[in-house]
Design a protein around this motif. Sequence first.
Motif, short mmCIF file in Angstrom:
data_model
loop_
_atom_site.label_atom_id
_atom_site.label_comp_id
_atom_site.label_asym_id
_atom_site.label_seq_id
_atom_site.Cartn_x
_atom_site.Cartn_y
_atom_site.Cartn_z
N HIS A 248 1.77 5.86 -7.45
CA HIS A 248 0.51 5.89 -8.18
C HIS A 248 0.40 7.04 -9.18
CE1 HIS A 248 -0.65 8.89 -5.21
NE2 HIS A 248 -1.61 9.24 -6.04
N GLU B 173 0.84 -1.20 0.00
CA GLU B 173 0.00 0.00 0.00
C GLU B 173 0.88 1.25 0.00
OE1 GLU B 173 -3.30 0.31 2.78
OE2 GLU B 173 -3.20 -1.87 3.06
N VAL C 206 -6.89 -0.58 -3.45
CA VAL C 206 -5.57 -1.10 -3.06
C VAL C 206 -5.59 -1.68 -1.65
CG1 VAL C 206 -3.13 -0.52 -2.70
CG2 VAL C 206 -4.32 0.33 -4.72
N TRP D 177 2.42 1.72 -3.36
CA TRP D 177 1.45 2.25 -4.32
C TRP D 177 1.28 3.76 -4.14
CZ3 TRP D 177 -0.26 1.49 -8.84
CH2 TRP D 177 -1.36 2.20 -9.30
N LEU E 115 -2.80 -4.84 -7.90
CA LEU E 115 -3.02 -4.13 -6.65
C LEU E 115 -4.43 -3.57 -6.50
CD1 LEU E 115 0.34 -2.16 -6.26
CD2 LEU E 115 -0.48 -4.08 -4.86
N LYS F 267 -0.48 -2.45 -11.34
CA LYS F 267 -1.68 -1.71 -10.92
C LYS F 267 -2.89 -2.62 -10.90
CE LYS F 267 -4.23 0.65 -13.78
NZ LYS F 267 -5.61 0.28 -13.72
#
Length: 115
Positions: A36, A29, A71, A32, A59, A56
Amino acid sequence: MAEDYEREKLGNAVNALAVSAAPIQKRLEYAWTAMHTLMSHGFTDLEREAEFAVIKDRLTADKSDEHMGYVPTTCAKLSDNEAMEIAQAIVDLKTRLYHNRIHALEDELEDLKGR
């Protein structure tokens, strides 16, 4: 987008995977969150963009809880092995990006030597 931005974001993601003692699912997390923004900036290489899209998709696979977020919902359900595979994909993507930069610098050096 410049490769510098890609290197920064992927480097931050790998750092998020490495520096915490949190479970790997939580570190994904964090990774990400660190990377992101690459979704909206695009990639300079279509192959890397495709690799990122796979990460992506993995996740954000569980879309059952929009309030919690895709996510966190997905990561909470990953086994340690699944989470490690995704983490490895992030590290591999960053590594390939850095190798490409090294090769480009080597080419530049050879060009300068030839002048």
